[in-house]
Design an enzyme around this catalytic site. Structure first.
Site, PDB file in Angstrom:
ATOM      1  N   ASN B 126       4.491  -1.826 -10.145  1.00 12.09           N
ATOM      2  CA  ASN B 126       5.302  -2.256  -9.021  1.00 12.09           C
ATOM      3  C   ASN B 126       6.772  -2.085  -9.390  1.00 12.09           C
ATOM      4  O   ASN B 126       7.359  -2.955 -10.030  1.00 12.09           O
ATOM      5  CB  ASN B 126       4.981  -3.717  -8.678  1.00 12.09           C
ATOM      6  CG  ASN B 126       5.775  -4.218  -7.499  1.00 12.09           C
ATOM      7  OD1 ASN B 126       6.593  -3.495  -6.938  1.00 12.09           O
ATOM      8  ND2 ASN B 126       5.535  -5.460  -7.118  1.00 12.09           N
ATOM      9  N   CYS B 129       9.332  -3.956  -5.589  1.00 14.12           N
ATOM     10  CA  CYS B 129       9.383  -5.232  -4.881  1.00 14.12           C
ATOM     11  C   CYS B 129      10.831  -5.559  -4.518  1.00 14.12           C
ATOM     12  O   CYS B 129      11.701  -5.586  -5.389  1.00 14.12           O
ATOM     13  CB  CYS B 129       8.817  -6.361  -5.729  1.00 14.12           C
ATOM     14  SG  CYS B 129       8.962  -7.948  -4.896  1.00 14.12           S
ATOM     15  N   GLY B 265      -3.007  -4.465   3.793  1.00 12.30           N
ATOM     16  CA  GLY B 265      -2.281  -5.619   3.282  1.00 12.30           C
ATOM     17  C   GLY B 265      -2.140  -6.721   4.307  1.00 12.30           C
ATOM     18  O   GLY B 265      -2.960  -7.634   4.387  1.00 12.30           O
TER      19      GLY B 265
END
Lengths: 301, 286
Positions: B126, B129, B265
């Site tokens: 990730n 973010c 999601g």
């Protein structure tokens, strides 16, 4: 946690019961059977523009019908108020941990020693936080019958509402309003508590003959919950509070509603969820799944 | 005969092309609503070396056709992840992609290295973010920084496939995509959330305590389609598409744009069983 039910349930009533306050009833046998006081339901709005659920506490269950009471606070609840009886609403529930979802609670088949004998339960509610306590009162009454005295202290900004519902199940209903003349007591719930329970602490003699609350349940705005927590801590009354938070999913997936708690290490106060404090000594818990009801002393106010 | 809908991502076979996106699945709660082994892959919530507290509430705000979040990568840390979430998911027969985050490039590599020794199937870095100041997106907006981080992780990850999750909050996503692929990324996930903000009309302050947040949901689906489409033409590694997938048709659109698999999601936050429904809807197109 157990799996919540979900479906398109028929709305049997959705009407204003006070200024900006609505009562929504829907027929959902599966949710009705599973619901405990302090739990909530996710209400999904039709249309696809407002995607997130509106998590609303359960105010009552009668037969197959579940009642939710909500305040119009924004576009979502405003749209919800426009739903007519006869329509179907997508709803998921019951969700969360309620007031009595622990071993030894007053509604347990084997309640802890404190609740075997007659005891006094104190309900502390503010505004739209009051209705869930009505459901809690009905559940304690059903379980303990005459072996419980229920005293409700409820505060409102304007004219009190839901009074009859509480009077039907409580021994005493004390009302406060911040609007002068709207209720017997002018002020907030914290002041009403101080006035109504003047004794120093549980176990000390009563000036006014009030029985000592062994358990208090609270639901309302956070400052009121904090005041109730301080009041109960000073008087050694066990308090369970229902926290409110903006939620994403409402079922425990997104961590959008976590709050700070601490480990109590008290066998009489079993705690849900993770039990490893962080470096600062706190444990983050999900209001939607580990709560919304917590022990007042586990919450980091 | 049941049609084979399996896909191959960097040598890992997913039984079907639907995944759940990081941060929208929790074994204890989401696991009540469907068998995690029924999906192609479960992407778990970002895990860091040590526990992270995340941001203070409010962390969620609604937007037209979407939502903003500023969770801030709250997680219980690597040890707890390996001992609980990962262990339970693998015991349930799920294919698992661990989403990895760190405060430094070294931390990313350390977490990836520790996970390489587990039975996790894929790693997802990730670097996108928008909700943490000192990591996440900071690594994903500069091609050189991103490439350096990926190279370090590749060295530590002992052959475990490394997928890099990209942010749409850049001028040209293909530039970052090329940089991380050149640095050894085995695949790409895109897109993460778009930076956004809501302001409360009454308080005149941002709704989210953190100020801004990341926009997700159907409102961003066309952004995802375009970015997958452009990235597909820039690099040849497998792409996992994500962004506002609410239906099987939305998922198929991302596949037409060039995604080999698709993650769900926000839809799963609205309905925990949505990934399974979307999978069934997608099968009609495959």
């Amino acid at each position: 946690m157990v799996k919540a039910h979900r479906g398109q349930y028929p709305v049997t009533k959705n009407e204003s019961i006070a200024d900006g306050i609505y009562e929504l009833c829907f027929e959902a046998p599966d949710i009705a059977r599973a619901a405990n006081a302090g739990q909530f339901a996710n209400v999904y709005l039709p249309g696809g523009a407002m995607l997130l659920p509106r998590p609303i506490s359960i105010a009552d269950v009668r037969g197959d019908v579940v009642t939710l009471v909500y305040a119009i606070v924004g576009g979502g609840t405003k749209a919800l108020a426009g739903i007519k009886a006869g329509a179907r609403l997508e709803i998921m529930g019951p969700l969360g941990t309620g007031y009595f979802d622990y071993a030894g609670s007053p509604t347990d088949a084997a309640p802890s020693g404190a609740f075997e004998n007659p005891f006094t339960a104190l309900l502390v509610g503010g505004g739209v936080g009051a209705p869930p306590l009505h459901f809690a009162a009905r559940r304690i009454r059903a379980a303990r019958r005459g072996r419980v005295k229920i005293v409700a202290c409820l505060g409102f900004r304007g004219h009190p509402w839901y009074r009859e519902e509480f009077e039907r199940v409580c021994d005493e209903v004390l009302l406060a309003s911040e609007a002068e003349g709207a209720a017997a007591f002018h002020g907030n719930v914290a002041h009403l508590l101080d006035k109504s329970f003047p004794y120093k602490e549980a176990g000390s003699p009563q000036a006014n003959g009030q029985a000592l609350p062994s358990l208090a349940l609270a639901c309302g705005p956070r400052p009121m919950l904090k005041a109730a927590s301080d009041f109960c801590a000073a008087k050694n009354i066990t308090l369970r509070v229902s926290l409110e938070e903006r939620m994403g999913c409402g079922y425990g997936a997104c961590a959008g509603c976590t709050c700070k708690t601490r480990l109590l290490g008290d066998v009489l106060k079993p705690q849900n969820g993770p039990n490893m404090p962080n470096a600062e000594g706190f444990i983050k818990k999900k209001v939607c799944a580990h709560g919304p009801v917590f022990w007042a002393d586990e919450v980091v106010w | 005969m049941v049609k084979d809908t399996s896909v191959n991502i960097c040598g890992v076979r997913l039984k079907n092309p639907i995944l759940c996106a990081s941060g929208t699945y929790n074994f204890r709660e989401s696991g009540l609503y469907y068998d995690p082994a029924a999906l192609g892959c479960i992407t778990t919530k970002s895990v860091s070396l040590l526990p992270w507290d995340g941001n203070d509430a409010p962390k969620i705000a609604e937007a037209y056709g979407g939502m903003l979040n500023a969770i801030g990568l709250e997680n219980r840390g690597l040890d707890a992840y390996i001992k609980t979430e990962l262990k339970m998911l693998k015991a349930a027969g799920a294919t698992v992609m661990a989403n990895v985050v760190g405060r430094t490039a070294e931390e990313y590599a350390e977490v990836a290295g520790a996970l390489a020794a587990t039975d996790v199937d894929l790693l997802e870095l990730n670097i996108s973010c928008p909700n943490v100041k000192d990591s996440g997106i900071a690594f994903g907006t500069d091609p050189k920084t991103a490439a350096g981080l990926v190279a370090g992780v590749k060295k530590a990850s002992g052959g475990k496939p490394v997928i890099v999750k990209l942010t749409p909050n850049v001028t040209d996503i293909t530039e970052i995509a090329r940089a991380v692929v050149d640095a050894g990324a085995d695949g790409l996930s895109l897109i993460n959330t778009l930076k956004g903000m809501r302001i409360d009309l009454r308080t005149k302050q941002p709704v989210l305590k953190a100020g801004g947040g990341g926009l997700s949901g159907p409102a961003i689906h066309p952004v995802a389609v375009r970015m997958v489409y452009e990235t597909r033409r820039a690099v040849s590694v497998p792409i996992i598409g994500m962004g506002g997938v609410m239906t099987g048709a939305d998922a198929y659109e991302l596949m037409l744009a060039g995604a080999v698999a698709v993650a769900v999601g926000t839809a799963a936050l609205i309905d925990p069983a949505a990934p399974l429904r979307i999978l069934e809807e997608l099968k009609v197109f495959l």
